[in-house]
Design a protein around this motif. Structure first.
Motif, PDB file in Angstrom:
ATOM      1  N   LEU A 285      66.304  43.016  29.672  1.00 27.83           N
ATOM      2  CA  LEU A 285      66.802  41.747  29.155  1.00 27.83           C
ATOM      3  C   LEU A 285      67.743  41.088  30.159  1.00 27.83           C
ATOM      4  O   LEU A 285      67.677  39.882  30.405  1.00 27.83           O
ATOM      5  CB  LEU A 285      67.520  41.983  27.828  1.00 27.83           C
ATOM      6  CG  LEU A 285      68.051  40.747  27.097  1.00 27.83           C
ATOM      7  CD1 LEU A 285      66.893  39.840  26.687  1.00 27.83           C
ATOM      8  CD2 LEU A 285      68.866  41.160  25.871  1.00 27.83           C
ATOM      9  N   ALA A 286      68.615  41.888  30.753  1.00 27.36           N
ATOM     10  CA  ALA A 286      69.556  41.358  31.741  1.00 27.36           C
ATOM     11  C   ALA A 286      68.824  40.815  32.963  1.00 27.36           C
ATOM     12  O   ALA A 286      69.156  39.754  33.492  1.00 27.36           O
ATOM     13  CB  ALA A 286      70.544  42.444  32.155  1.00 27.36           C
ATOM     14  N   LYS A 287      67.814  41.545  33.407  1.00 25.97           N
ATOM     15  CA  LYS A 287      67.048  41.092  34.579  1.00 25.97           C
ATOM     16  C   LYS A 287      66.342  39.774  34.291  1.00 25.97           C
ATOM     17  O   LYS A 287      66.266  38.879  35.150  1.00 25.97           O
ATOM     18  CB  LYS A 287      66.026  42.147  34.991  1.00 25.97           C
ATOM     19  CG  LYS A 287      65.276  41.808  36.285  1.00 25.97           C
ATOM     20  CD  LYS A 287      64.326  42.902  36.680  1.00 25.97           C
ATOM     21  CE  LYS A 287      63.732  42.619  38.066  1.00 25.97           C
ATOM     22  NZ  LYS A 287      63.051  41.318  38.146  1.00 25.97           N
ATOM     23  N   LYS A 288      65.826  39.633  33.077  1.00 24.55           N
ATOM     24  CA  LYS A 288      65.152  38.391  32.685  1.00 24.55           C
ATOM     25  C   LYS A 288      66.112  37.205  32.800  1.00 24.55           C
ATOM     26  O   LYS A 288      65.751  36.140  33.311  1.00 24.55           O
ATOM     27  CB  LYS A 288      64.632  38.518  31.261  1.00 24.55           C
ATOM     28  CG  LYS A 288      63.924  37.275  30.736  1.00 24.55           C
ATOM     29  CD  LYS A 288      63.664  37.372  29.243  1.00 24.55           C
ATOM     30  CE  LYS A 288      62.817  38.569  28.878  1.00 24.55           C
ATOM     31  NZ  LYS A 288      62.500  38.615  27.421  1.00 24.55           N
ATOM     32  N   ILE A 289      67.346  37.398  32.321  1.00 22.32           N
ATOM     33  CA  ILE A 289      68.334  36.318  32.357  1.00 22.32           C
ATOM     34  C   ILE A 289      68.750  36.009  33.794  1.00 22.32           C
ATOM     35  O   ILE A 289      68.835  34.844  34.197  1.00 22.32           O
ATOM     36  CB  ILE A 289      69.554  36.686  31.495  1.00 22.32           C
ATOM     37  CG1 ILE A 289      69.143  36.868  30.027  1.00 22.32           C
ATOM     38  CG2 ILE A 289      70.637  35.625  31.622  1.00 22.32           C
ATOM     39  CD1 ILE A 289      70.234  37.425  29.143  1.00 22.32           C
ATOM     40  N   VAL A 290      69.005  37.061  34.561  1.00 20.14           N
ATOM     41  CA  VAL A 290      69.423  36.867  35.954  1.00 20.14           C
ATOM     42  C   VAL A 290      68.321  36.174  36.747  1.00 20.14           C
ATOM     43  O   VAL A 290      68.575  35.258  37.537  1.00 20.14           O
ATOM     44  CB  VAL A 290      69.786  38.224  36.593  1.00 20.14           C
ATOM     45  CG1 VAL A 290      69.985  38.062  38.094  1.00 20.14           C
ATOM     46  CG2 VAL A 290      71.048  38.786  35.960  1.00 20.14           C
ATOM     47  N   ASP A 291      67.082  36.599  36.554  1.00 20.03           N
ATOM     48  CA  ASP A 291      65.970  35.981  37.279  1.00 20.03           C
ATOM     49  C   ASP A 291      65.817  34.505  36.921  1.00 20.03           C
ATOM     50  O   ASP A 291      65.421  33.690  37.759  1.00 20.03           O
ATOM     51  CB  ASP A 291      64.665  36.717  36.977  1.00 20.03           C
ATOM     52  CG  ASP A 291      64.614  38.102  37.617  1.00 20.03           C
ATOM     53  OD1 ASP A 291      65.469  38.373  38.487  1.00 20.03           O
ATOM     54  OD2 ASP A 291      63.734  38.900  37.257  1.00 20.03           O
ATOM     55  N   ALA A 292      66.107  34.164  35.663  1.00 19.19           N
ATOM     56  CA  ALA A 292      66.006  32.761  35.241  1.00 19.19           C
ATOM     57  C   ALA A 292      67.162  31.930  35.770  1.00 19.19           C
ATOM     58  O   ALA A 292      67.062  30.689  35.837  1.00 19.19           O
ATOM     59  CB  ALA A 292      65.961  32.676  33.717  1.00 19.19           C
ATOM     60  N   GLY A 293      68.279  32.588  36.099  1.00 19.10           N
ATOM     61  CA  GLY A 293      69.421  31.864  36.645  1.00 19.10           C
ATOM     62  C   GLY A 293      70.110  30.955  35.653  1.00 19.10           C
ATOM     63  O   GLY A 293      70.612  29.890  36.022  1.00 19.10           O
ATOM     64  N   LYS A 294      70.149  31.346  34.390  1.00 14.70           N
ATOM     65  CA  LYS A 294      70.756  30.519  33.351  1.00 14.70           C
ATOM     66  C   LYS A 294      71.989  31.223  32.755  1.00 14.70           C
ATOM     67  O   LYS A 294      72.035  32.465  32.697  1.00 14.70           O
ATOM     68  CB  LYS A 294      69.753  30.237  32.230  1.00 14.70           C
ATOM     69  CG  LYS A 294      68.565  29.385  32.668  1.00 14.70           C
ATOM     70  CD  LYS A 294      69.014  27.997  33.070  1.00 14.70           C
ATOM     71  CE  LYS A 294      67.827  27.097  33.378  1.00 14.70           C
ATOM     72  NZ  LYS A 294      67.085  26.712  32.180  1.00 14.70           N
ATOM     73  N   PRO A 295      72.986  30.456  32.256  1.00 16.95           N
ATOM     74  CA  PRO A 295      74.225  31.039  31.728  1.00 16.95           C
ATOM     75  C   PRO A 295      74.087  31.502  30.278  1.00 16.95           C
ATOM     76  O   PRO A 295      74.639  30.916  29.355  1.00 16.95           O
ATOM     77  CB  PRO A 295      75.222  29.885  31.842  1.00 16.95           C
ATOM     78  CG  PRO A 295      74.369  28.667  31.636  1.00 16.95           C
ATOM     79  CD  PRO A 295      73.052  28.979  32.291  1.00 16.95           C
ATOM     80  N   VAL A 296      73.328  32.574  30.077  1.00 14.15           N
ATOM     81  CA  VAL A 296      73.127  33.149  28.749  1.00 14.15           C
ATOM     82  C   VAL A 296      73.787  34.523  28.712  1.00 14.15           C
ATOM     83  O   VAL A 296      73.505  35.380  29.554  1.00 14.15           O
ATOM     84  CB  VAL A 296      71.623  33.278  28.424  1.00 14.15           C
ATOM     85  CG1 VAL A 296      71.433  33.945  27.071  1.00 14.15           C
ATOM     86  CG2 VAL A 296      70.961  31.903  28.440  1.00 14.15           C
ATOM     87  N   PHE A 297      74.666  34.724  27.737  1.00 14.17           N
ATOM     88  CA  PHE A 297      75.398  35.978  27.598  1.00 14.17           C
ATOM     89  C   PHE A 297      75.018  36.630  26.272  1.00 14.17           C
ATOM     90  O   PHE A 297      75.003  35.973  25.234  1.00 14.17           O
ATOM     91  CB  PHE A 297      76.909  35.734  27.626  1.00 14.17           C
ATOM     92  CG  PHE A 297      77.394  35.031  28.866  1.00 14.17           C
ATOM     93  CD1 PHE A 297      77.854  35.755  29.954  1.00 14.17           C
ATOM     94  CD2 PHE A 297      77.384  33.647  28.949  1.00 14.17           C
ATOM     95  CE1 PHE A 297      78.297  35.104  31.103  1.00 14.17           C
ATOM     96  CE2 PHE A 297      77.820  32.985  30.080  1.00 14.17           C
ATOM     97  CZ  PHE A 297      78.283  33.728  31.173  1.00 14.17           C
TER      98      PHE A 297
END
Length: 447
Positions: free
Chosen positions: A67-79
Motif C-alpha cells: 500500500l505504501a509503495k502504491k502511494i509513493v509511486d503515485a506521488g500523491k499526499p495520502v496518509f
C-alpha cells in the motif's frame, strides 16, 4: 564524470531515470510501531502508511508495504494510519494533522471503523465524504486498497519531500547509478525521435478533441443567446433601474466574451474561459429576473450539475451515478423535482464514438468545459468515481488539458504547513467525515 545532455530530452531522461531507480529500490520504508499521535505523525513524515502494533492483525507487513509503495509511486499526499479500536479519538484528526504538519489527505482505520479528512486544497470535503462512504463495510485490506486507489485518482498535490529523506536506506550503489546513466544516454537518439513523434500525435489528438468539444460549446452559446432573446428587457422600460441595467449589461458582455473566447480557442483547455463567461451571464440573468419580479436576490450557486444550460442551481440533492457512490450535487428546480419523484434527471448527453453519453463519461476534453462552469473547488467532489473525475486527477491529464478546476488556494498537497490549516477541514466526530454506517457505537468527543 561528463554528463551528456541531448536537447529536448530532459523530461524523457528524467522519467526513464526515475523508472529505472524505482526498480532498484527493494521496498518502501515502514513506520515503527507507536501509540501516541506524535510518533504516528513522525512515522507518516517518512512514509505514507503506519500500522500500530496493536492493530497489526488488520494489515500485514506485506500488505502495508504494498500500500505504501502504491502511494509513493503515485506521488500523491495520502496518509494512512491503522489503529486499534480503543485508540483515543478526541481531536484525533486535527492533532494528527498538526503533528504531521503536511498538507494532504489523512485516512484512519480504527478497529473496524474508517474515516478520513483532508485539507480542502487537496480534496474538498464533499469528495472526502463520498470516498469514505464508497468503502464502508469492507475488510481492512480491501477497504484501504479501494480507498487509496480512488483517492489517488482525485487528490491534488505532490508527495512530501520527507518521504525521500534520510529515513530511507536506498541500497543503490554509485556503480548502479552510473550504469543507469550510461544506458539512458545510449538510448538518447531513439528517445529524441520518439518524443518528436509523440508531440505530433499529441497535437493532432488535441485538435480532434477541440473539434468535438466545439460542437457542445457552440450549443451552450446558442442556448444562452436564445435566453437573451426571450428576455424581452429594455433598459429604458418603465420600472427599470440602474441595478437591472447593470445585470443586463453584464449578461450581454458575457455573451460576447463567450463567443470571442471560443473563436480564439486553440486547445481544449481554452474552453474553460467560455463556460466561465456563460456561467457569469446566466447568474446575471437570474439577478435581473429577481429584481424585475420583486423577489429576494438569489445566492451565487453553481449551475445545475446535470446540464449547466438549466441555469443556476437552487439546492443540493443526493444523486448516485451508475456504479458509483451517492454524492450531493447542485440541481435546478426541475431536476430537484424529478429526483424527489424517483425519476431520472435531465442529463446533458454528448456524442461519443460509443453513442450518446453523459458529459462526465464522454472523454477527457470535457474537464475544461466542466471546470469553467463548476469553480470554487467543488468539481472534484462532483465527479469522484466517474470516468472524467478519474482522468482529471492524473498528472498526465494536467499536462494535456490543464488544471485549476476550482479554487485550490493556500498550500498545495504535500507542502509543509505545520499547524497552518483550516480547522474545519479536520473537524467533526470520527465517522462524520462520511455518511456510511460505522457499525454502531460512538467514540465520544469531537475532533
Amino acid at each position: 564524470m561528463k554528463v551528456v545532455l541531448v536537447k529536448g530530452l530532459v523530461v524523457p531522461l528524467v522519467a526513464l531515470l526515475m523508472a529505472a531507480l524505482a526498480v532498484l529500490y527493494a521496498g518502501v520504508p515502514r513506520a515503527q510501531a507507536a501509540t501516541d499521535v506524535s510518533t504516528v505523525a513522525t512515522a507518516l513524515r517518512t512514509g505514507p502508511v503506519y500500522v500500530d502494533p496493536a492493530a497489526s492483525g488488520q494489515l500485514s507487513t506485506r500488505d502495508a508495504d504494498a500500500l505504501a509503495k502504491k502511494i509513493v509511486d503515485a506521488g500523491k499526499p495520502v496518509f494512512v494510519a491503522v489503529l486499534p479500536a480503543g485508540y483515543p479519538t478526541q481531536n484525533l484528526f486535527a492533532d494528527l494533522r498538526t503533528a504531521t504538519g503536511i498538507t494532504g489527505l489523512y485516512a484512519i482505520r480504527l478497529g473496524d471503523r474508517f474515516d478520513a479528512r483532508a485539507d480542502s486544497s487537496v480534496l474538498p470535503r464533499t469528495a472526502v465524504q463520498n470516498l469514505v462512504t464508497s468503502v464502508q463495510g469492507e475488510s481492512a485490506k480491501a477497504q484501504l486498497d479501494d480507498f487509496t486507489d480512488r483517492a489517488l485518482a482525485n487528490v491534488r498535490g505532490h508527495a512530501p519531500s520527507t518521504w525521500g529523506g534520510s529515513g530511507r536506506d536506498s541500497g543503490v550503489s554509485s556503480t548502479a547509478l552510473i550504469t543507469v546513466a550510461v544506458v539512458l544516454v545510449a538510448g538518447a537518439t531513439g528517445a529524441y525521435a520518439l518524443v518528436r513523434r509523440n508531440r505530433r500525435r499529441h497535437a493532432e489528438e488535441q485538435r480532434a478533441a477541440l473539434d468535438k468539444l466545439r460542437v457542445v460549446v457552440d450549443e451552450d452559446i446558442t442556448a444562452f443567446g436564445e435566453e437573451l432573446d426571450r428576455l424581452d428587457f429594455q433598459p429604458g422600460e418603465p420600472g427599470a433601474n440602474d441595478a437591472m441595467r447593470e445585470d443586463y449589461e453584464r449578461a450581454l458582455n458575457a455573451y460576447d466574451q463567450a463567443k470571442s473566447a471560443m473563436a480564439a480557442a486553440q486547445r481544449p483547455e481554452d474552453v474553460k474561459a467560455v463556460t466561465q463567461a456563460l456561467e457569469d451571464g446566466r447568474f446575471s440573468l437570474a439577478l435581473l429576473a429577481a429584481r424585475r419580479e420583486g423577489r429576494p436576490l438569489p445566492e451565487r450557486r453553481p449551475p445545475c450539475f446535470f446540464d449547466p444550460r438549466h441555469g443556476p442551481s437552487v439546492a443540493d440533492a443526493t444523486w448516485t451515478p451508475a456504479g458509483g457512490a451517492p454524492r450531493e450535487v447542485p440541481v435546478c428546480a426541475a431536476d430537484r423535482a424529478r429526483l424527489a419523484d424517483g425519476r431520472d434527471p435531465a442529463i446533458r448527453e454528448v456524442d461519443t464514438e460509443y453513442g450518446r453519453r453523459p458529459y462526465w463519461d464522454a472523454g477527457p476534453a470535457y474537464g475544461p468545459w466542466a471546470g469553467g462552469y463548476f469553480g470554487g473547488g467543488i468539481l472534484p467532489g462532483l465527479l469522484v468515481g466517474t470516468l472524467l473525475g478519474s482522468m482529471m486527477a492524473t498528472p498526465s491529464y494536467a499536462a494535456d488539458y490543464g488544471a485549476g478546476y476550482g479554487d485550490f488556494g493556500g498550500y498545495a498537497g504535500g507542502d509543509v504547513s505545520g499547524a497552518d490549516f483550516a480547522p474545519g477541514d479536520f473537524g467533526g466526530g470520527f465517522g462524520d467525515g462520511g455518511s456510511g454506517d460505522f457499525g454502531g457505537g460512538d467514540f465520544g468527543g469531537d475532533f
